[in-house]
Design a protein around this motif. Structure first.
Motif, short mmCIF file in Angstrom:
data_model
loop_
_atom_site.label_atom_id
_atom_site.label_comp_id
_atom_site.label_asym_id
_atom_site.label_seq_id
_atom_site.Cartn_x
_atom_site.Cartn_y
_atom_site.Cartn_z
N LYS A 190 61.98 12.92 -40.25
CA LYS A 190 62.80 11.94 -39.53
C LYS A 190 64.12 12.54 -39.07
O LYS A 190 64.72 13.34 -39.79
CB LYS A 190 63.06 10.74 -40.45
CG LYS A 190 61.79 9.95 -40.70
CD LYS A 190 62.06 8.62 -41.33
CE LYS A 190 60.76 7.86 -41.53
NZ LYS A 190 60.15 7.38 -40.30
N THR A 227 60.23 9.65 -35.99
CA THR A 227 59.66 10.64 -36.94
C THR A 227 59.23 11.81 -36.09
O THR A 227 58.05 12.12 -35.94
CB THR A 227 58.45 10.02 -37.70
OG1 THR A 227 58.88 8.78 -38.26
CG2 THR A 227 57.96 10.90 -38.83
N TYR A 270 52.09 -0.36 -43.06
CA TYR A 270 53.17 -1.27 -43.46
C TYR A 270 53.24 -2.48 -42.52
O TYR A 270 53.49 -3.60 -42.95
CB TYR A 270 54.52 -0.54 -43.48
CG TYR A 270 54.67 0.40 -44.66
CD1 TYR A 270 54.85 -0.09 -45.95
CD2 TYR A 270 54.64 1.78 -44.50
CE1 TYR A 270 54.99 0.76 -47.04
CE2 TYR A 270 54.78 2.63 -45.59
CZ TYR A 270 54.95 2.13 -46.85
OH TYR A 270 55.08 2.96 -47.93
N CYS A 303 57.36 12.50 -45.60
CA CYS A 303 57.56 11.79 -44.32
C CYS A 303 59.05 11.78 -43.95
O CYS A 303 59.40 11.94 -42.77
CB CYS A 303 57.03 10.36 -44.40
SG CYS A 303 55.24 10.30 -44.50
N TYR A 319 62.94 3.49 -54.50
CA TYR A 319 62.26 4.60 -53.80
C TYR A 319 62.91 4.87 -52.45
O TYR A 319 63.17 6.01 -52.08
CB TYR A 319 60.76 4.32 -53.64
CG TYR A 319 60.06 5.44 -52.91
CD1 TYR A 319 59.98 6.71 -53.48
CD2 TYR A 319 59.55 5.27 -51.62
CE1 TYR A 319 59.39 7.77 -52.80
CE2 TYR A 319 58.95 6.33 -50.94
CZ TYR A 319 58.88 7.58 -51.54
OH TYR A 319 58.32 8.63 -50.87
N SER A 354 50.69 5.46 -41.49
CA SER A 354 51.46 4.78 -42.55
C SER A 354 52.27 3.62 -41.97
O SER A 354 52.39 2.56 -42.59
CB SER A 354 52.44 5.74 -43.23
OG SER A 354 51.74 6.65 -43.99
N VAL A 355 52.82 3.84 -40.77
CA VAL A 355 53.62 2.78 -40.15
C VAL A 355 52.71 1.57 -39.85
O VAL A 355 53.08 0.41 -40.11
CB VAL A 355 54.31 3.30 -38.86
CG1 VAL A 355 55.14 2.20 -38.22
CG2 VAL A 355 55.20 4.50 -39.18
N CYS A 397 62.32 -5.79 -44.31
CA CYS A 397 61.03 -6.13 -44.93
C CYS A 397 61.23 -6.74 -46.32
O CYS A 397 60.44 -7.60 -46.73
CB CYS A 397 60.13 -4.90 -44.98
SG CYS A 397 59.49 -4.49 -43.35
N SER A 401 58.73 -1.81 -36.12
CA SER A 401 58.08 -0.61 -36.67
C SER A 401 58.07 0.57 -35.69
O SER A 401 58.03 1.72 -36.13
CB SER A 401 56.62 -0.92 -37.04
OG SER A 401 56.56 -1.94 -37.96
N ARG A 407 54.91 16.59 -55.89
CA ARG A 407 54.12 15.36 -55.77
C ARG A 407 52.63 15.65 -55.93
O ARG A 407 51.85 14.75 -56.14
CB ARG A 407 54.34 14.76 -54.37
CG ARG A 407 55.71 14.16 -54.19
CD ARG A 407 55.83 13.60 -52.78
NE ARG A 407 57.02 12.79 -52.67
CZ ARG A 407 57.29 12.04 -51.61
NH1 ARG A 407 56.47 11.98 -50.59
NH2 ARG A 407 58.39 11.31 -51.59
N ASN A 459 63.28 -1.21 -44.09
CA ASN A 459 62.93 -1.57 -45.47
C ASN A 459 63.78 -2.73 -45.99
O ASN A 459 63.28 -3.56 -46.75
CB ASN A 459 63.00 -0.35 -46.38
CG ASN A 459 61.66 0.38 -46.37
OD1 ASN A 459 60.71 -0.06 -47.00
ND2 ASN A 459 61.56 1.45 -45.61
N LYS A 507 56.03 3.87 -56.63
CA LYS A 507 55.78 3.29 -55.28
C LYS A 507 54.31 3.43 -54.89
O LYS A 507 53.69 2.49 -54.41
CB LYS A 507 56.72 3.97 -54.28
CG LYS A 507 56.54 3.57 -52.83
CD LYS A 507 55.56 4.42 -52.11
CE LYS A 507 55.86 5.29 -51.06
NZ LYS A 507 54.87 6.04 -50.37
N1 LIG Z 1 58.28 -1.50 -44.06
C1 LIG Z 1 57.94 -0.57 -43.18
N2 LIG Z 1 57.60 -0.92 -41.93
C2 LIG Z 1 57.21 0.02 -41.04
N3 LIG Z 1 57.15 1.33 -41.30
C3 LIG Z 1 57.50 1.73 -42.53
C4 LIG Z 1 57.91 0.81 -43.54
N4 LIG Z 1 58.18 1.49 -44.68
C5 LIG Z 1 57.95 2.79 -44.40
N5 LIG Z 1 57.55 2.94 -43.11
C6 LIG Z 1 57.19 4.20 -42.42
O1 LIG Z 1 55.96 4.68 -42.93
C7 LIG Z 1 56.01 6.11 -43.06
C8 LIG Z 1 55.75 6.47 -44.52
O2 LIG Z 1 56.82 5.94 -45.30
P1 LIG Z 1 56.94 6.11 -46.89
O3 LIG Z 1 55.75 5.48 -47.55
O4 LIG Z 1 58.27 5.60 -47.29
O5 LIG Z 1 56.92 7.69 -47.04
P2 LIG Z 1 56.16 8.64 -48.06
O6 LIG Z 1 54.69 8.59 -47.65
O7 LIG Z 1 56.79 9.99 -47.87
O8 LIG Z 1 56.39 8.07 -49.42
C9 LIG Z 1 57.39 6.51 -42.57
O9 LIG Z 1 57.32 6.90 -41.21
C10 LIG Z 1 58.22 5.26 -42.73
O10 LIG Z 1 59.32 5.20 -41.86
#
Ligand SMILES: Nc1ncnc2c1ncn2[C@@H]1O[C@H](COP(=O)(O)OP(=O)(O)O)[C@@H](O)[C@H]1O
Length: 362
Positions: free
Chosen positions: A182, A167, A109, A178, A276, A105-106, A197, A160, A23, A194, A298
């Motif tokens: 988990k 994690t 989202y 990430c 993804y 990140s959580v 959402c 969330s 990556r 997901n 993504k």
């Molecule tokens: N829709 C969502 N709502 C809340 N948390 C999310 C959501 N999608 C992903 N996450 C969380 O955000 C973090 C980063 O997820 P993701 O973007 O899928 O991983 P990566 O950065 O490896 O691509 C993870 O802990 C994941 O569980």
């Protein structure tokens, strides 16, 4: 055991970084960090200003309540960008990158889906305002909307939170995703969240489309009414009797800004998120090049979703007159500033007001 991070890590795996599937290419380590840094600087300034302005506007309409929720979500989202920049550009310690997966990140989202839900509510509100322009609100309705806002925040937080808690595995190498952190339950919950959402997003997309279809219909009929009124103007002037102007509001195309922002920011991400998430939770079905492709798709579309935090202040500016008035007062600008940008003001023929302009925050 790494004494600075507290994690037990295997030595740097150079094969990983050299692999064509890594990556860590220029897109992730340079391009997106630069783009997110720009978003952070601009977003913090605009949203900081928006918070300042909204603090001095009383919550006297549903629209203003929803916009205040979006501005809070946008500020929180913007505050997560520096962590992403440090993490993606490999400038962060392992501990900080774990924090990004677990917390920031959580939070990102969470705030994104808060915005999506309030976009849906705004569309319903704009539709109601277009079809029943003179129906007012009262204190009880406003309290219900505030309660609804609290319920939305709490529900999404509850959804969330397990993504943070589950994690919980320590990274075993300097290079981790990430999903590597988990537990089995955490991966399962990540997939469930997901799916939920996706339902939230597509449900709101349908709501937005239906509401804007109704608004468009009203837009055309109000233009027809205004033209008919103008055409009749000459004959009324001839008879000298005059006639009361139509008491309906015309609709400014500014309201379509909500639709445009929704489509540009959120639709591409939700198309790319499905494959993804599958590549994260059912990794064996995908080869590494395909996983990398879905990751980059993504990440690119996620940046468009992040752009939402910058575009929302435009919505406040164009659609909310009390926001503009207070902004001009704060910046000590004359009230008519930018009137060429924001709409026509009252129609000189009909005296009616474009919905996207003066009446929009009522
Ligand atoms: N829709 C969502 N709502 C809340 N948390 C999310 C959501 N999608 C992903 N996450 C969380 O955000 C973090 C980063 O997820 P993701 O973007 O899928 O991983 P990566 O950065 O490896 O691509 C993870 O802990 C994941 O569980």
């Amino acid at each position: 055991m790494d004494s600075t991070t507290g994690f037990s890590l295997t030595p740097v795996n150079h094969n990983h970084t050299n692999s064509s599937c890594s990556r860590d290419n220029v897109l992730k380590t340079v391009v997106f960090p630069v783009l997110y840094s720009l978003l952070f600087l601009l977003g913090l300034s605009l949203n900081g200003l928006a918070v300042w302005v909204f603090f001095s506007i009383p919550s006297r309409s549903h629209f203003i309540i929803y916009l205040k929720n979006i501005v809070v979500a946008d500020v929180l989202m913007t505050l997560t960008f520096p962590f992403k920049v440090l993490s993606d550009s490999n400038m962060a310690s392992v501990g900080l990158r774990v924090f990004v997966c677990r917390v920031s990140s959580v939070l990102f989202y969470l705030t994104m889906y808060i915005s999506i839900l309030f976009f849906g509510l705004i569309s319903i509100d704009r539709c109601r305002k277009t079809l029943q322009p003179f129906k007012g609100t009262n204190a009880a309705h406003l309290s219900h909307r505030k309660l609804l806002s609290g319920v939305i925040w709490c529900s999404l937080l509850a959804l969330s939170l397990p993504n943070m808690v589950l994690t919980s595995r320590s990274p075993t190498s300097v290079y981790f995703k990430c999903s590597d952190l988990k537990t089995a339950a955490g991966l399962h919950w990540h997939e469930v969240v997901n799916h939920v959402c996706q339902v939230i997003f597509w449900g709101n997309l349908v709501t937005v489309i239906v509401c804007y279809a109704l608004i468009t219909k009203e837009l055309y009929s109000s233009y027809a009414r205004a033209s008919a009124y103008r055409a009749g103007g000459a004959s009324r002037a001839g008879t000298g009797k005059g006639q009361r102007q139509p008491q309906r509001k015309t609709v400014s195309s500014n309201v379509f800004l909500v639709l445009a922002v929704f489509f540009v920011c959120f639709v591409p991400f939700h198309f790319s998120r499905v494959p993804y998430t599958m590549s994260q939770t059912r990794g064996r079905m995908f080869d590494c090049n395909l996983k990398l492709f879905f990751f980059q798709l993504k990440e690119s579309t996620l940046w468009l979703s992040s752009l939402n935090s910058l575009l929302d202040p435009l919505i406040y500016f164009f659609l909310c007159k009390s926001f503009r008035t207070t902004l001009f007062k704060t910046l000590r600008l004359p009230p008519g500033t930018c009137s060429w940008l924001t709409g026509r003001g009252p129609d000189p023929n009909t005296g009616s007001t474009p919905l996207g302009d003066s009446s929009a925050c009522l």
